[in-house]
Design a protein around this motif. Structure first.
Motif, PDB file in Angstrom:
ATOM      1  N   GLU A 842       0.723  -1.111  -0.184  1.00 12.77           N
ATOM      2  CA  GLU A 842      -0.145   0.044  -0.114  1.00 12.77           C
ATOM      3  C   GLU A 842       0.875   1.307  -0.197  1.00 12.77           C
ATOM      4  OE1 GLU A 842      -2.491  -0.525   3.370  1.00 12.77           O
ATOM      5  OE2 GLU A 842      -4.181  -1.860   2.342  1.00 12.77           O
ATOM      6  N   MET A 843       1.952   1.326   0.639  1.00 14.61           N
ATOM      7  CA  MET A 843       2.733   2.253   0.770  1.00 14.61           C
ATOM      8  C   MET A 843       3.497   2.675  -0.575  1.00 14.61           C
ATOM      9  SD  MET A 843       4.031   5.202   1.868  1.00 14.61           S
ATOM     10  CE  MET A 843       3.688   5.144   3.548  1.00 14.61           C
ATOM     11  N   ARG A 844       4.050   1.446  -1.123  1.00 16.36           N
ATOM     12  CA  ARG A 844       4.392   1.706  -2.601  1.00 16.36           C
ATOM     13  C   ARG A 844       3.568   2.025  -3.338  1.00 16.36           C
ATOM     14  NH1 ARG A 844       7.083   3.536  -5.560  1.00 16.36           N
ATOM     15  NH2 ARG A 844       8.234   2.764  -7.255  1.00 16.36           N
ATOM     16  N   ALA A 845       2.183   1.862  -3.454  1.00 17.67           N
ATOM     17  CA  ALA A 845       1.246   2.258  -4.505  1.00 17.67           C
ATOM     18  C   ALA A 845       1.209   3.662  -4.400  1.00 17.67           C
ATOM     19  CB  ALA A 845      -0.044   1.303  -4.204  1.00 17.67           C
ATOM     20  N   LYS A 846       1.087   4.183  -3.140  1.00 24.11           N
ATOM     21  CA  LYS A 846       0.846   5.596  -2.779  1.00 24.11           C
ATOM     22  C   LYS A 846       2.007   6.482  -3.410  1.00 24.11           C
ATOM     23  CE  LYS A 846      -1.700   5.179   1.507  1.00 24.11           C
ATOM     24  NZ  LYS A 846      -1.659   5.558   3.249  1.00 24.11           N
ATOM     25  N   MET A 847       3.097   5.785  -3.143  1.00 23.90           N
ATOM     26  CA  MET A 847       4.214   6.639  -3.816  1.00 23.90           C
ATOM     27  C   MET A 847       4.210   6.562  -5.226  1.00 23.90           C
ATOM     28  SD  MET A 847       7.460   5.061  -1.250  1.00 23.90           S
ATOM     29  CE  MET A 847       8.614   6.124  -2.059  1.00 23.90           C
ATOM     30  N   ARG A 848       3.864   5.442  -5.838  1.00 21.15           N
ATOM     31  CA  ARG A 848       3.841   5.478  -7.527  1.00 21.15           C
ATOM     32  C   ARG A 848       2.797   6.427  -7.827  1.00 21.15           C
ATOM     33  NH1 ARG A 848       3.776  -1.134  -8.489  1.00 21.15           N
ATOM     34  NH2 ARG A 848       5.940  -1.592  -8.274  1.00 21.15           N
ATOM     35  N   ASP A 849       1.627   6.574  -7.153  1.00 14.93           N
ATOM     36  CA  ASP A 849       0.437   7.438  -7.706  1.00 14.93           C
ATOM     37  C   ASP A 849       1.205   8.743  -7.493  1.00 14.93           C
ATOM     38  OD1 ASP A 849      -1.294   5.248  -8.137  1.00 14.93           O
ATOM     39  OD2 ASP A 849      -2.389   5.574  -5.982  1.00 14.93           O
ATOM     40  N   ASN A 850       1.652   9.093  -6.635  1.00 17.45           N
ATOM     41  CA  ASN A 850       2.142  10.515  -6.312  1.00 17.45           C
ATOM     42  C   ASN A 850       3.383  11.162  -7.095  1.00 17.45           C
ATOM     43  OD1 ASN A 850      -0.275  11.131  -4.345  1.00 17.45           O
ATOM     44  ND2 ASN A 850       0.956  10.096  -2.801  1.00 17.45           N
ATOM     45  N   LEU A 851       4.481  10.081  -6.894  1.00 14.08           N
ATOM     46  CA  LEU A 851       5.700  10.313  -7.711  1.00 14.08           C
ATOM     47  C   LEU A 851       6.032   9.654  -8.939  1.00 14.08           C
ATOM     48  CD1 LEU A 851       7.489  10.165  -4.243  1.00 14.08           C
ATOM     49  CD2 LEU A 851       6.531  12.257  -5.251  1.00 14.08           C
ATOM     50  N   GLY A 852       5.394   8.940  -9.455  1.00 15.47           N
ATOM     51  CA  GLY A 852       5.768   8.070 -10.614  1.00 15.47           C
ATOM     52  C   GLY A 852       4.994   8.752 -11.970  1.00 15.47           C
ATOM     53  N   THR A 853       5.590   8.232 -13.096  1.00 16.44           N
ATOM     54  CA  THR A 853       5.159   8.688 -14.390  1.00 16.44           C
ATOM     55  C   THR A 853       3.861   8.771 -14.569  1.00 16.44           C
ATOM     56  OG1 THR A 853       7.671   8.434 -15.312  1.00 16.44           O
ATOM     57  CG2 THR A 853       5.822   8.899 -16.866  1.00 16.44           C
ATOM     58  N   ARG A 854       3.092   9.651 -14.777  1.00 13.01           N
ATOM     59  CA  ARG A 854       1.555   9.484 -14.935  1.00 13.01           C
ATOM     60  C   ARG A 854       1.279   9.055 -16.279  1.00 13.01           C
ATOM     61  NH1 ARG A 854      -1.120  11.899 -10.935  1.00 13.01           N
ATOM     62  NH2 ARG A 854      -0.065  13.475  -9.623  1.00 13.01           N
ATOM     63  N   SER A 855       2.071   9.310 -17.184  1.00 11.32           N
ATOM     64  CA  SER A 855       1.296   8.860 -18.607  1.00 11.32           C
ATOM     65  C   SER A 855       1.554   7.400 -18.705  1.00 11.32           C
ATOM     66  CB  SER A 855       2.259   9.516 -19.603  1.00 11.32           C
ATOM     67  OG  SER A 855       3.748   9.319 -19.340  1.00 11.32           O
ATOM     68  N   SER A 856       2.327   6.761 -17.908  1.00 11.76           N
ATOM     69  CA  SER A 856       2.653   5.251 -17.917  1.00 11.76           C
ATOM     70  C   SER A 856       2.028   4.639 -16.805  1.00 11.76           C
ATOM     71  CB  SER A 856       4.159   4.938 -17.916  1.00 11.76           C
ATOM     72  OG  SER A 856       4.794   5.056 -16.926  1.00 11.76           O
ATOM     73  N   HIS A 857       1.256   5.198 -15.846  1.00 14.58           N
ATOM     74  CA  HIS A 857       0.903   4.851 -14.669  1.00 14.58           C
ATOM     75  C   HIS A 857       1.714   4.318 -13.826  1.00 14.58           C
ATOM     76  CE1 HIS A 857      -3.383   5.217 -16.025  1.00 14.58           C
ATOM     77  NE2 HIS A 857      -2.983   4.459 -17.127  1.00 14.58           N
ATOM     78  N   ALA A 858       3.050   5.116 -13.801  1.00 12.95           N
ATOM     79  CA  ALA A 858       4.154   4.786 -12.835  1.00 12.95           C
ATOM     80  C   ALA A 858       4.709   3.559 -13.493  1.00 12.95           C
ATOM     81  CB  ALA A 858       3.892   4.673 -11.343  1.00 12.95           C
TER      82      ALA A 858
END
Length: 973
Positions: A842-858
């Protein structure tokens, strides 16, 4: 060279004689019984020297006594000068009396020496010998008098090791050391004492260092202070280790360590002439033997030749300074060039040829001839030219007893100088002076020139000559662009316009003449080297902002002009990294680091790094926080550049670069903590522990994240947590007591202030304290007990993940050990793996959502590997954070069974531990380690290119897919 001839007194100088005679007679002087020769000498000397005229006008009996005692017409015997002063000081009662007696003695001897020099009764050797013997007598006898009085007040300094009384050793450097002092020279001194200890025999004892510092200060005052009687000698202490910022006095051990570890080439040159001029002669002989290996290397090796090259560069920097053309010491063909020629041979050959290990320059020249190092005609010209220049120097200084080597700028003094040197007029004198300076300069170039240079000079060798007209705008834009394009620039017009913009820049337009001359000499050399680079357009674009930034500080331009290899390194580094180019442009002091390739590309190990910083700070006064902060920043900038340069050239691989940058942070934090502790304790006293004992300091700095994992990058911030083990309620023991909680909070605040404050040299580090208990809302500094409670009952899983990479960076070893115990207990507890997997996921998912590349869904979308879609090295799926989370999950999941997983905080060694424990296969571990290293290497490259940590989506396909596969294998989806 024979003594300058005597010529008849010019008519224009007769008024000087008349004024001196009137003042002499008005002061009670009587020359009725003087022979004609003495009267003629009086006229000659007073026509030339305002100093002598002033002295005989103040005290006519001074000259009469000298004349009556026959001291104006004879050479003094060895030891006679010292005996005269010793007799005068026999009844000295206090320091004021000492000052008066020393100055009157000096004035008396100065009149006698100038008289004999200007009447040609004394040659150059006698004049220099008398001046040096007079200085020796003043230094040593004043020291002996002051030493006895200070021992009465503070006791006698005793050495801990020997148990014997200690004396100061006073080294005379430069002309004093070589017995070559001039008529109005300052004296360069270094103070040392044999061993540490403290005084005995008085109510209040001092340690030896403080005793001799006080004594040295008194001695300087006795010699240097200007009173109604003038001064004895101007004292210059800047040749001591660390110069003006270093301690006034050093123990022998400290001196030996300094010259062994940090001594620079110019200090080798200076130490050639070192001589014991006062204090303990036997101990001084021991000291010079200790320092001999620093000066004279045993073998003729590459470093000795490089020292010669560096000497050449130093000389050329000096002789091109503003206004130095008229300086007969520092200008071209001046005294300094003769000295450097002799010292060059001494440095290269003196280790093997003991005959060169001597101080007086004329004796060294004779040895160079006798041993076949230089041909006899060359030595003869150097000797005669040197003696002529020294006579000129004495003439300049005899006029007003002023330390000058500048030719006069007024007609009267020009006439005087020509008269003193035996010339009928200034024109004849000046022609002869130019002749000797020309011959000295020619020999200087023959000896010092780099053998790689051709006969016509640097411009032709480096190809700089062809670029001078372009820089000087002798052609039009079209021809300039064409020349640049033909030389290798892809866009000649753009390059030409960049150069034109530099010429128009306000920094350049406001340069003084000498600075502009340096710029005009530098740019053609710069262009000659730029066109040798693979991408000259890019290099020129990156280096010109640096040139503009240092334009007003043209010494940096001169440094690069005189050091072609340093310029080459600069261009190579700028070509490789815009980050480095920007750093050097912002902080030009970093150019010094380019002078030594060995140092630049071979950074020190952790112990040497820490020791170097300690030594730098040791020379700064304890309470000078501003200077301490600047020193810390300079140190960080220099070593950060070394790390980046080493990575670019490949002398340090990625992991070693991170090690080095982490060691650098630890060395700085160690000193920041020490300084902050010192300043806070000085204000409030020391805090206490619960048992009432004083803290020492019972404080640690814990590093998280990259610094905790020994993985710092070039621009990394520091994730820190401050912990203490003091009593928060007990008051400190100072004059302004506060409770322990306040003390440690203020200590933490001071540490952050020292780390983050912006100065002219930037800040040390950005600091993130959000990983402390309760985050930004928690206390800045937490007790270890509170930290243990928080981690045991309140901390989230992600905080335990962070604790996996936490380690003590600096601080109290006892508290550090207690922290490791707490960390082991917290991380080593048994956990519900299903819950753990869910919370980590869950923590990793939050980080991907907030900090990852949006155009590729992190990095999880179908287009994640499309070349047009960026891949975030850190945050996207299959990247750095996925690997870190897997390592942290494994440590939390299995360390209760395998505590060895908690031994290290870096991901690579934790992965090794997982393989050794049989929790991952060797292939899986190698896959994760290789991917992790590849990602971090790419991130470093991006950083050095001033680019974000994002690459094209077509990169790292295999690594990303493998990491994602292992992520799923661990059940972390």
């Amino acid at each position: 060279m024979s003594l300058p001839a005597l010529v008849s007194l010019p008519v224009s100088l007769e008024p000087f004689v008349q004024r001196a005679a009137d003042a002499f007679l008005a002061a009670g002087g009587d020359w009725t019984n003087w022979p004609d020769a003495r009267r003629d000498a009086f006229a000659r000397v007073c026509a030339a020297s305002d100093f002598v005229a002033e002295q005989v006008g103040r005290d006519a009996q001074l000259l009469s006594r000298l004349a009556d005692e026959g001291l104006l017409e004879r050479t003094l015997a060895a030891g006679e000068l010292r005996a005269q002063l010793a007799e005068r000081l026999a009844d000295c009662t206090d320091e004021n009396d000492l000052a008066v007696l020393l100055r009157r003695y000096r004035n008396r001897q100065q009149v006698r020496i100038i008289w004999r020099d200007l009447t040609r009764q004394a040659d150059l050797a006698e004049t220099c010998r008398d001046l040096s013997d007079m200085a020796d007598a003043c230094i040593d006898l004043a020291y002996q008098w002051l030493y006895q009085r200070q021992c009465q007040q503070y006791g006698t300094p005793i050495g801990y090791r020997s148990g014997r009384p200690q004396h100061l050793v006073i080294l005379g450097m430069g002309k004093l050391g070589a017995h070559e002092l001039n008529l109005s020279s300052d004296i360069d001194l270094i103070f040392g004492y044999p061993e540490s200890g403290e005084t005995e025999g008085a109510k209040r004892s001092l340690d030896n260092q403080e005793f001799f510092v006080r004594l040295g200060q008194k001695l300087i005052k006795a010699l240097d202070a200007i009173t109604v009687d003038g001064f004895v000698f101007r004292v210059d202490m800047r040749l001591r280790p660390y110069g003006s910022s270093g301690p006034l006095v050093y123990s022998f051990n400290a001196l030996e360590l300094y010259y062994q570890d940090q001594g620079r080439d110019w200090e080798r040159y200076a130490m050639i002439k070192a001589r014991v001029v006062g204090g303990d002669q036997l101990a001084g002989k021991e000291l010079l033997e200790l320092l001999r290996p620093f000066v004279y290397r045993r073998y003729l090796d590459f470093s000795a030749i490089e020292a010669l090259r560096s000497m050449k560069q130093l000389i050329q920097q000096e002789v091109r300074r503003k206004g130095m053309a008229a300086n007969i010491k520092l200008g071209a063909g001046g005294i300094r060039e003769v000295e450097f020629i002799a010292q060059a041979f001494q440095l290269i050959h003196g280790g093997r040829d003991l005959s060169l290990q001597q101080r007086p320059l004329l004796k060294v020249l004779a040895t160079l001839e006798g041993q076949g190092y230089m041909p006899a005609p060359a030595v003869a010209e150097l000797r005669d030219g040197y003696e002529f220049l020294r006579y000129v120097e004495h003439g300049l200084q005899a006029i007003a007893d002023r330390q000058t080597q500048m030719l006069p700028d007024n007609e009267a003094d020009c006439v005087r100088l020509a008269f003193m040197l035996g010339f009928e007029d200034w024109t004849a004198f000046h022609e002869r002076l130019l002749y000797w300076r020309g011959r000295v300069d020619w020999h200087f170039r023959q000896v010092i020139a780099d053998p790689d240079e051709d006969e016509n000079g640097d411009d032709e060798l480096l190809g700089a000559g062809e670029w001078s007209p372009l820089w000087e705008e002798s052609g039009d834009e079209e021809s300039a662009s064409r020349q640049l394009q033909q030389a290798g620039f892809a866009d000649g017009l753009a390059a030409w316009r960049r150069l034109a913009d530099l010429r128009k820049a306000s920094q350049v337009r406001s340069m003084q003449r000498i600075g502009r001359e340096r710029l005009d000499a530098f740019i053609p050399r710069l262009l000659a080297q730029v066109v040798e680079q693979q991408d000259p357009d890019l290099v020129l674009e990156r280096v010109l902002p640096l040139v503009e930034a240092v334009a007003r500080r043209s010494a940096y331009l001169l440094l690069l002009t005189e050091n072609p290899r340093a310029l080459q390194r600069l261009l190579e580094l700028c070509a490789a990294s815009p980050w480095i180019a920007e750093q050097i442009a912002r902080y030009p002091l970093l150019l010094d680091e380019l002078l030594n390739a060995g140092r630049l590309y071979t950074p020190p190990q952790a112990p040497e790094l820490a020791a170097e910083l300690r030594e730098r700070l040791a020379r700064i006064p304890e309470d000078d926080l501003e200077q301490q902060m600047e020193a810390l920043r300079h140190f960080k900038l220099a070593h950060r550049l070394r790390g980046a340069a080493s990575e670019i050239v490949g002398s340090l691989p990625l992991m070693k670069v991170s090690d080095y940058l982490t060691w650098l942070a630890e060395a700085i934090l160690e000193q920041v903590l020490a300084l902050a502790w010192h300043h806070t304790v000085a204000r409030h006293g020391r805090p206490k522990r619960v048992d009432g004992s004083l803290c020492d300091p019972a404080f640690i700095i814990v590093g998280y994240g990259k610094v905790g994992g020994i993985e710092l990058g070039h621009g990394s911030d520091l994730d820190l947590v401050f912990l203490h083990d003091g009593d928060p309620n007990a008051e400190t023991d100072g004059l302004k007591p506060i409770d322990g909680a306040q003390f440690f909070t203020r200590l933490g605040q001071r540490i952050i202030h020292m780390l983050t404050t912006q100065t002219t040299s930037g800040q040390l580090y950005e600091v993130d304290m959000r990983l402390r208990p309760s985050g930004a809302s928690g206390l800045l500094v937490c007790s270890l007990a509170a930290f243990e409670r928080y981690q045991g009952t309140e901390a989230w899983t992600w905080e335990h993940q962070a604790l996996v990479r936490a380690r003590v960076l600096v601080g109290c070893p006892r508290v550090a050990a207690a922290f490791e115990r707490v960390r082991g207990q917290v991380l080593g507890r048994e956990r519900d793996l299903a819950v753990l997997r869910q919370e980590v996921s869950e923590m990793r998912a939050k980080m991907r959502d907030n900090l990852g590349t949006r155009s590729s869904h992190a990095g999880t979308g179908e287009n994640a590997f499309d070349p047009s879609v960026p891949f975030n090295l850190k945050q996207d799926a299959g990247g750095i954070v996925d690997i870190e989370f897997m390592v942290q999950y494994a440590a939390l999941a299995w360390s209760h069974q395998h505590p060895e997983l908690l031994r290290y905080t870096d991901n690579i060694r934790i992965l090794d531990g997982l393989e050794q424990a049989g929790l991952m296969t060797g292939d899986e571990v190698r896959l994760l380690q290789d991917a992790y290293k590849a990602y971090r290497a790419a991130a470093h490259r991006q950083s050095l290119q001033k680019l974000p940590g994002v690459v094209s989506g077509e990169q790292f396909h295999d690594e990303r897919q493998a990491v994602m596969r292992l992520w799923r294998h661990l059940g972390l989806d």
